[in-house]
Design an enzyme around this catalytic site. Sequence first.
Site, PDB file in Angstrom:
ATOM      1  N   ASN A   7       0.938  -1.169  -0.073  1.00 56.81           N
ATOM      2  CA  ASN A   7      -0.207   0.139  -0.010  1.00 56.81           C
ATOM      3  C   ASN A   7       0.888   1.252   0.059  1.00 56.81           C
ATOM      4  OD1 ASN A   7      -1.849   1.851   0.410  1.00 56.81           O
ATOM      5  ND2 ASN A   7      -2.732   0.996   2.263  1.00 56.81           N
ATOM      6  N   ARG A 111      -2.613  -1.985  -3.353  1.00 57.32           N
ATOM      7  CA  ARG A 111      -3.980  -1.414  -3.142  1.00 57.32           C
ATOM      8  C   ARG A 111      -3.868   0.002  -4.039  1.00 57.32           C
ATOM      9  NH1 ARG A 111      -5.926   1.875   2.282  1.00 57.32           N
ATOM     10  NH2 ARG A 111      -7.977   2.151   1.574  1.00 57.32           N
ATOM     11  N   GLU A 403      -8.267  -5.913   5.001  1.00 59.18           N
ATOM     12  CA  GLU A 403      -8.210  -5.277   3.691  1.00 59.18           C
ATOM     13  C   GLU A 403      -7.016  -5.918   2.935  1.00 59.18           C
ATOM     14  OE1 GLU A 403      -8.979  -1.196   5.226  1.00 59.18           O
ATOM     15  OE2 GLU A 403      -9.103  -0.806   3.124  1.00 59.18           O
TER      16      GLU A 403
END
Length: 417
Positions: A7, A111, A403
């Site tokens: 991320n 992400r 997530e």
Amino acid sequence: MKILVINAGSSSLKFQLIDMENESVIAKGLVERIGTVDPTTDLTYEWEGQKIKQKQLKKCDTHAKAMEIVLDVLVGKDRTDAEYDANDGKAHLTGTGVIGDLKEIGAVGHRVLHGGEKFTASCLIDDACIAAIEENIPLGPLHNPANLMGIRACQEVLPDVPQVAVFDTAFHQTMPPKAFRYAIPNEYYTDLHIRKYGFHGTSHRYIAARTQELLNLPKGNKVIICHLGNGSSLSACIDGKCVDTSMGITPLDGLVMGTRCGTLDPAVVEFICNRKNMTPTEVLNMMNKKSGLLGLAGDSDMRNVCARYDAGEPNAILAIEMWGYVLRKYIGSFAAAMGGVDALIFTAGIGENDAAGRARAVEGLEFLGIKLDPEKNAAARGKETKISADDSRVQVWVIPTNEELAIARDTLELATK
Ligand code: AMP
């Protein structure tokens, strides 16, 4: 297969290495202050059973360098402040890593904030996918370039490893036009793609799927998911598919959040510009970064605001009351939009841990068939728990979000197809 989840933010890079055999987290960490004016870069990491380690490294200018640092740490080449030299880039084998060789990393999942209207699901990263993420930069001007830096950094250091992009907006692409369009002239949609996209989609999708597995709901079931963290959003789902969400073309819309104001009359922007001699960008910055709980109570962290609320501080009382009031209005409006609600789910930092916040979210909503069991609610923390009373028509649950695991699952599926 072991999957690395990345991320990437504009000056940070978060990572998790997940063993998909048992979906366990092998290692996770964060590189901060990449390419900033700060003289050092910070590395924080931990792995199972180990204490969190923190290091200050010499300044790291690029995400590619940050990726090298992450990979070094994973294989046990432990850079210390003294050893790390940004010029020679050499690391020394001083610690124990979690993998013997980089070849153990089977795939990388990224992400990505904004997939616009192009992406309704995750995709294997190729030139076309990268071009589409670039095309969406106007919609995600801060995040998409950072996400691309993370992707390019991985391509540089792990050239033969398949990579997958998982979009924060994709889950909400099932919304119908009556939910995602704004009532402004059509050309703003056709020419500029101005519409509601929604965010936190990876979390909402994970929770929507888990709800269907856990709750044994009938076909056509209506579920409202409350992702309540520093950033917060709601989604309304029928049979696990999103039909509405509280965030808009950007994550600014909707609920009162840690630092974001949530929904307000857009005319406020011009009014403030004129009266305070500010630019629209400055006003939006204020609304994104200095508003919400922070703007009202002087602190963005719900725990601190709650402590001040308990101490009777008027600003904190107003902030907490507004937080709950706006949230209840959204829950009510989504129930009305779907013509009912069968389940209400709480997730993310506040949703998973703050019993008083959950109670506040449903205060007065008995008329919708929502009734908490106060004891179960008080005890629920960070674990999948049903917190509604036995005679509640609507099931209310706490379901922790994950997530990174959702990204890793998509990555496994696409990389092994
Ligand atoms: P997240 O963005 O999901 O990490 O959530 C962060 C938010 O969760 C912060 O506002 C925290 O104060 C809040 N939070 C975490 N634990 C608690 C707790 N026990 N009570 C109230 N808020 C909490």
